[in-house]
Design a protein around this motif. Sequence first.
Motif, mmCIF file in Angstrom:
data_model
loop_
_atom_site.group_PDB
_atom_site.id
_atom_site.type_symbol
_atom_site.label_atom_id
_atom_site.label_comp_id
_atom_site.label_asym_id
_atom_site.label_seq_id
_atom_site.Cartn_x
_atom_site.Cartn_y
_atom_site.Cartn_z
ATOM 1 N N VAL A 198 0.843 -1.088 0.005
ATOM 2 C CA VAL A 198 0.095 -0.010 -0.121
ATOM 3 C C VAL A 198 1.066 1.209 -0.089
ATOM 4 O O VAL A 198 1.721 1.285 0.932
ATOM 5 C CB VAL A 198 -0.869 0.178 1.158
ATOM 6 C CG1 VAL A 198 -1.633 1.517 1.197
ATOM 7 C CG2 VAL A 198 -1.811 -1.140 1.365
ATOM 8 N N VAL A 199 0.737 1.878 -1.167
ATOM 9 C CA VAL A 199 1.580 3.178 -1.218
ATOM 10 C C VAL A 199 0.776 4.310 -0.837
ATOM 11 O O VAL A 199 -0.140 4.749 -1.441
ATOM 12 C CB VAL A 199 2.218 3.570 -2.682
ATOM 13 C CG1 VAL A 199 2.732 5.012 -2.546
ATOM 14 C CG2 VAL A 199 3.083 2.295 -3.014
ATOM 15 N N ALA A 200 1.251 4.869 0.401
ATOM 16 C CA ALA A 200 -0.038 6.159 0.964
ATOM 17 C C ALA A 200 1.124 7.216 1.431
ATOM 18 O O ALA A 200 1.191 7.457 2.716
ATOM 19 C CB ALA A 200 -0.669 5.534 2.190
ATOM 20 N N ALA A 201 1.983 7.603 0.637
ATOM 21 C CA ALA A 201 3.001 8.599 0.959
ATOM 22 C C ALA A 201 2.716 9.891 0.495
ATOM 23 O O ALA A 201 3.492 11.028 0.572
ATOM 24 C CB ALA A 201 4.270 8.180 0.078
ATOM 25 N N GLY A 202 1.418 10.499 0.703
ATOM 26 C CA GLY A 202 1.147 11.757 0.662
ATOM 27 C C GLY A 202 1.649 12.463 -0.603
ATOM 28 O O GLY A 202 1.733 11.932 -1.733
ATOM 29 N N LEU A 322 -8.003 8.802 -4.861
ATOM 30 C CA LEU A 322 -7.258 7.551 -5.667
ATOM 31 C C LEU A 322 -7.089 6.506 -4.694
ATOM 32 O O LEU A 322 -6.422 6.472 -3.379
ATOM 33 C CB LEU A 322 -6.047 8.231 -6.128
ATOM 34 C CG LEU A 322 -6.055 9.090 -7.192
ATOM 35 C CD1 LEU A 322 -4.834 9.114 -7.671
ATOM 36 C CD2 LEU A 322 -7.299 8.938 -8.155
ATOM 37 N N LEU A 323 -8.166 5.328 -4.582
ATOM 38 C CA LEU A 323 -7.677 4.060 -4.074
ATOM 39 C C LEU A 323 -7.929 2.890 -4.938
ATOM 40 O O LEU A 323 -9.001 2.752 -5.483
ATOM 41 C CB LEU A 323 -8.646 3.790 -2.859
ATOM 42 C CG LEU A 323 -8.988 2.363 -2.156
ATOM 43 C CD1 LEU A 323 -7.305 2.672 -1.438
ATOM 44 C CD2 LEU A 323 -10.000 2.563 -1.018
ATOM 45 N N ALA A 330 -0.895 -4.619 -5.086
ATOM 46 C CA ALA A 330 -0.498 -3.256 -4.869
ATOM 47 C C ALA A 330 -1.643 -2.298 -5.072
ATOM 48 O O ALA A 330 -2.377 -2.170 -5.971
ATOM 49 C CB ALA A 330 0.780 -2.935 -5.587
ATOM 50 N N LEU A 331 -1.900 -1.390 -3.999
ATOM 51 C CA LEU A 331 -2.713 -0.140 -4.069
ATOM 52 C C LEU A 331 -2.079 0.984 -3.664
ATOM 53 O O LEU A 331 -1.030 1.367 -3.068
ATOM 54 C CB LEU A 331 -3.728 -0.486 -2.949
ATOM 55 C CG LEU A 331 -4.741 -1.533 -3.018
ATOM 56 C CD1 LEU A 331 -5.572 -1.679 -1.782
ATOM 57 C CD2 LEU A 331 -5.744 -0.995 -4.103
ATOM 58 N N GLY A 353 -10.588 -4.847 3.316
ATOM 59 C CA GLY A 353 -11.601 -5.609 2.686
ATOM 60 C C GLY A 353 -11.611 -6.398 1.474
ATOM 61 O O GLY A 353 -10.468 -6.075 0.811
ATOM 62 N N GLU A 354 -12.221 -7.489 1.232
ATOM 63 C CA GLU A 354 -11.821 -8.383 0.179
ATOM 64 C C GLU A 354 -12.104 -7.908 -1.228
ATOM 65 O O GLU A 354 -11.457 -8.208 -2.210
ATOM 66 C CB GLU A 354 -12.844 -9.750 0.371
ATOM 67 C CG GLU A 354 -12.279 -10.752 1.464
ATOM 68 C CD GLU A 354 -11.044 -11.056 1.329
ATOM 69 O OE1 GLU A 354 -10.466 -11.532 0.250
ATOM 70 O OE2 GLU A 354 -10.400 -11.428 2.388
ATOM 71 N N ASP A 355 -12.733 -6.485 -1.211
ATOM 72 C CA ASP A 355 -13.025 -6.143 -2.553
ATOM 73 C C ASP A 355 -12.216 -4.730 -2.602
ATOM 74 O O ASP A 355 -12.486 -3.770 -3.305
ATOM 75 C CB ASP A 355 -14.560 -5.756 -2.654
ATOM 76 C CG ASP A 355 -14.911 -4.635 -1.646
ATOM 77 O OD1 ASP A 355 -14.318 -4.409 -0.485
ATOM 78 O OD2 ASP A 355 -16.086 -4.078 -1.652
ATOM 79 N N ARG A 356 -10.958 -4.715 -1.869
ATOM 80 C CA ARG A 356 -10.083 -3.631 -1.944
ATOM 81 C C ARG A 356 -9.710 -3.211 -3.437
ATOM 82 O O ARG A 356 -9.650 -1.763 -3.397
ATOM 83 C CB ARG A 356 -8.839 -3.936 -1.327
ATOM 84 C CG ARG A 356 -7.886 -5.004 -1.641
ATOM 85 C CD ARG A 356 -6.622 -5.270 -0.750
ATOM 86 N NE ARG A 356 -7.053 -5.784 0.227
ATOM 87 C CZ ARG A 356 -7.286 -7.085 0.410
ATOM 88 N NH1 ARG A 356 -6.914 -7.906 -0.527
ATOM 89 N NH2 ARG A 356 -7.638 -7.746 1.688
ATOM 90 N N MET A 357 -9.597 -4.023 -4.128
ATOM 91 C CA MET A 357 -9.172 -3.815 -5.688
ATOM 92 C C MET A 357 -10.258 -3.225 -6.539
ATOM 93 O O MET A 357 -10.132 -2.865 -7.726
ATOM 94 C CB MET A 357 -8.515 -5.032 -6.466
ATOM 95 C CG MET A 357 -7.316 -5.521 -5.793
ATOM 96 S SD MET A 357 -5.786 -4.335 -5.473
ATOM 97 C CE MET A 357 -4.546 -5.394 -4.832
#
Length: 380
Positions: A198-202, A322-323, A330-331, A353-357
Amino acid sequence: MPNALVLGAGIMGLSAAWGLSRAGWSVTVVEQDDCPNPRGASVDDHRLIRHAYGAERGYMRMVDAAYAAWDRLWADLGETLHVPTGVLALGGGGGGESGPGWLAESRAALAADGHAFTDLDPAALERRFPMLTAAGVREAFHMAPGGVLLARRIVAALAAHLAARGVAFRRARARSADPERATLALEDGTTLGGDLLVVAAGPWAPRFLPGLAARVTPSRQIVVYLEPPPEHRAAWAAAPMLLDLSERGGFYAVPPVAGTALKIGDHRFSCQGEADDPREASPAEAEAILALARPRLRGAAGYRVLGARACYYDVEPEERFLLEPIGPRALVMSGFSGHGFKFGPLLGLAVAGEDRMRRAAWAAGHAEDAAVMEGSRGSA
């Protein structure tokens, strides 16, 4: 046990780690600075939560689910880091491009979904909120729901809670991300990987994901901290958050709650600067914000400036989150444009959640159909 790798320890990265940890994942968070990171987009005294969202009914309807997700987080933290204040929104009317349209659109959306608000004329505005002047105001409304999230304290408490749950924190600078392999290459030569990245680097995210640079822009935003004059301190202590949407630019004000200072900032995005720039605000930058607020503040000359600083938003042109999948495992979480903090735990639960993608349209505020909305409530 599946393992996840999260880049970034702001509210989005920590919320993703929280959701995944609760769902039984082993999680490692990589952060380049201390946590809370004083340079992070999430790390200031306050962030706001409110239903009023202009024409963005998808985001408006996500707010109730966001409150439910915050309630889950408060239960885990053992404390509630939210101060109810209500919301006061005002503008000059006349069908201008920004504020007046936003007010009318908010009214229509709120009314359609059964949210109560009170319209105020200029005289009523000054009676109820004597620290403000109604000069130039043609329309205003007040809502009781809404409040201030104590952002810095939330990030610190969430990081401590995650560490106690066994989430690993690694202080390191990432050099690059490989979404196809779900790996991070660190500047010390180490490569880390997981079953999920998970890339959440602002505002730093575009440097790791070159394709993101065309969609997300770092934006230098200035906030100024004030001490009201003695005659207005009591009014500000009981004040709602203020959204002043004047055609000349407007500003927002966060009341001094829980020992914090009165804060003012600009609604508009600068879309200038780089995420590694210094966070000190220049006198000229601070004065530009003060110039927006002075016409609205009664006795403006009596307000004492306590300080000013810059933060950086990651801005998407339409202010849509953007998710999205960026690889098979990878997200990316990005584009939060200054209004994402209120949805942090909700988005973190969505990542788990299982539906993350398949959450891209929902995260972008396109949550109009019942099936998508029911999915958002279920994840909260």
